[in-house]
Design an enzyme around this catalytic site. Sequence first.
Site, mmCIF file in Angstrom:
data_model
loop_
_atom_site.group_PDB
_atom_site.id
_atom_site.type_symbol
_atom_site.label_atom_id
_atom_site.label_comp_id
_atom_site.label_asym_id
_atom_site.label_seq_id
_atom_site.Cartn_x
_atom_site.Cartn_y
_atom_site.Cartn_z
ATOM 1 N N TRP A 70 4.264 19.252 1.192
ATOM 2 C CA TRP A 70 3.320 19.068 0.081
ATOM 3 C C TRP A 70 2.992 20.445 -0.494
ATOM 4 O O TRP A 70 2.620 21.354 0.237
ATOM 5 C CB TRP A 70 2.012 18.388 0.522
ATOM 6 N N GLU A 118 5.741 14.800 -0.440
ATOM 7 C CA GLU A 118 4.461 14.153 -0.757
ATOM 8 C C GLU A 118 4.014 14.469 -2.182
ATOM 9 O O GLU A 118 3.811 15.624 -2.542
ATOM 10 C CB GLU A 118 3.383 14.629 0.235
ATOM 11 N N LYS A 135 1.403 13.988 -5.638
ATOM 12 C CA LYS A 135 -0.039 14.006 -5.870
ATOM 13 C C LYS A 135 -0.312 13.827 -7.354
ATOM 14 O O LYS A 135 0.506 14.174 -8.199
ATOM 15 C CB LYS A 135 -0.615 15.333 -5.374
ATOM 16 N N ASP A 172 0.458 9.322 -0.086
ATOM 17 C CA ASP A 172 -0.914 9.593 0.366
ATOM 18 C C ASP A 172 -1.835 8.694 -0.447
ATOM 19 O O ASP A 172 -1.788 8.689 -1.680
ATOM 20 C CB ASP A 172 -1.236 11.080 0.140
ATOM 21 N N HIS A 220 -3.724 9.967 -3.547
ATOM 22 C CA HIS A 220 -2.978 10.716 -4.555
ATOM 23 C C HIS A 220 -2.545 9.897 -5.753
ATOM 24 O O HIS A 220 -1.529 10.181 -6.380
ATOM 25 C CB HIS A 220 -1.776 11.389 -3.906
ATOM 26 N N HIS A 222 0.234 8.870 4.347
ATOM 27 C CA HIS A 222 -0.975 9.612 4.657
ATOM 28 C C HIS A 222 -2.102 8.637 4.369
ATOM 29 O O HIS A 222 -2.524 8.485 3.219
ATOM 30 C CB HIS A 222 -1.104 10.868 3.790
ATOM 31 N N ASP A 235 -9.622 12.541 -4.769
ATOM 32 C CA ASP A 235 -8.883 12.670 -3.510
ATOM 33 C C ASP A 235 -9.796 13.296 -2.452
ATOM 34 O O ASP A 235 -9.563 14.397 -1.982
ATOM 35 C CB ASP A 235 -7.646 13.556 -3.772
ATOM 36 N N ASP A 282 -10.582 12.443 0.642
ATOM 37 C CA ASP A 282 -10.176 12.444 2.053
ATOM 38 C C ASP A 282 -11.285 12.020 3.005
ATOM 39 O O ASP A 282 -11.491 12.640 4.050
ATOM 40 C CB ASP A 282 -9.617 13.818 2.447
ATOM 41 N N ASP A 305 -4.578 11.216 6.937
ATOM 42 C CA ASP A 305 -4.970 12.434 6.222
ATOM 43 C C ASP A 305 -6.396 12.292 5.710
ATOM 44 O O ASP A 305 -6.627 11.774 4.629
ATOM 45 C CB ASP A 305 -3.994 12.710 5.064
HETATM 46 C C1 RNT Z 1 -3.265 17.473 0.001
HETATM 47 C C2 RNT Z 1 -2.322 16.635 0.765
HETATM 48 C C3 RNT Z 1 -1.852 17.206 2.066
HETATM 49 C C4 RNT Z 1 -2.942 17.866 2.871
HETATM 50 C C5 RNT Z 1 -2.515 18.287 4.239
HETATM 51 C C6 RNT Z 1 -3.487 19.198 4.885
HETATM 52 O O1 RNT Z 1 -3.790 16.819 -1.075
HETATM 53 O O2 RNT Z 1 -2.862 15.368 0.970
HETATM 54 O O3 RNT Z 1 -1.222 16.215 2.798
HETATM 55 O O4 RNT Z 1 -4.070 17.062 2.961
HETATM 56 O O5 RNT Z 1 -1.252 18.813 4.177
HETATM 57 ZN ZN ZN Z 2 -1.753 14.066 2.284
#
Ligand code: RNT
Ligand code: ZN
Length: 412
Positions: free
Chosen positions: A179, A220, A222, A253, A256, A280, A288, A290, A320
């Site tokens: 990523w 990955e 985003k 993810d 994302h 993720h 985003d 998390d 994640d």
């Molecule tokens: C960031 C991505 C990525 C990170 C990690 C720490 O937006 O989601 O996966 O969260 O690599």
């Molecule tokens: Zn991620």
Amino acid sequence: MSYESAKAQFADWGVDTEAAIKALIQIPISMHCWQGDDVRGFETQTGTSGGGIQATGNFPGRARTPDELRADLDFAYGLLPSTHRLNLHAMYMDTDETPDRDEIEPRHFQSWLDWSQATGIAIDFNPTFFAHAKADDNLTLAHPDKGIRDFWIEHGKRCRDIAATFGAAQGSPSINNIWVPDGFKDTPVDRITARRQLESSLDAMLAPPQDKAHMRDAVESKLFGIGVEACTVGSHEFYLGYAIRKGTVLCLDMGHFHPTENIADKLSAVALSVDELLLHVSRPMRWDSDHVILQSDDILQMGQELVFSGLLERTHIGLDFFDATISRTAAWVIGTRNMQKSLLRALLLPQDALKTAELSQDHNKRFMMTEELKDLPFGAVWTEVCKRHDMPVGKALLTELDRYQANVASRG
Ligand code: RNT
Ligand code: ZN
């Protein structure tokens, strides 16, 4: 409710709880190391954390050293039924040396390898393309400066070697997830040059052959990040195309995408074009963010989609999230258990009967069943899983989590 009476209730719908339990404990979840220390890592030389990702909060107990992180991980895995995996980032190197990112080698991760061998917990890996002076402008592999691109290409190549070292030792491939934060704060006039640049950097990074039995490359995408609101070079369309053309694993993810998109819906669509997926599993709130995953509709749908579409075999489930306002270890345990619970709930549904109703276009039956099934005693089956692994649930779990938190609260 006793397990026996729950078992009977499920049997009445034609569901075998023993088969569901057996299936559940064979599903590994790759737990992410970065929830333990708010995505800081253990390098001695870094730039700003950056990358458009952010852990907020100052709850006591953040792991400050690799040993503290491993102790916290050991505690968390000890409360998670079945054998899981660890998702490690390059910036979690454990060494007295001060290698820059383009100088890291497997030996800088020896203590993680030793830990993995001792615990039986396999390791997945991630190059770290953020938290570094050469990433402060949120451009790495797509940077206009060839010197910067080459630095990050070298980092990526070295991470693939490190992942392969883990994979060879652990007997299962280490999924190496790429990523990059690359993007633009304001509207660019030339998007395609950056995307061509990212593509050719990725090609260079992935050029050295690696044994698929030891490591696999994942990419990955985003939508946007803080500081890259206008354009993300590695967007979903970019990486979907890349993964299809180059045969890499595609990482989705859940934070994302646009907030109203259903990520579970994407699995069966992309699975027709890529062999393997990496998830993720995360919980975006407005952006985003998390947040730690809950037993919310989107997570339950994700579990159900994996089970009902038969995608468990070729999906690597990673997590994640990072929340620094609560106990880091409680976040790991409850969040990872929530992923397991979502899978268990799906495994406990009368899949054939539901699919038959739908295929025969009996939407009324599907509607009645899906709603009535929600009242089945899923919790009693989960309690049984934990009991068989000698692990607490409910108030006893909270006592355990509090006890450990009290021990780490004095960390500075
Ligand atoms: C960031 C991505 C990525 C990170 C990690 C720490 O937006 O989601 O996966 O969260 O690599
Ligand atoms: Zn991620």
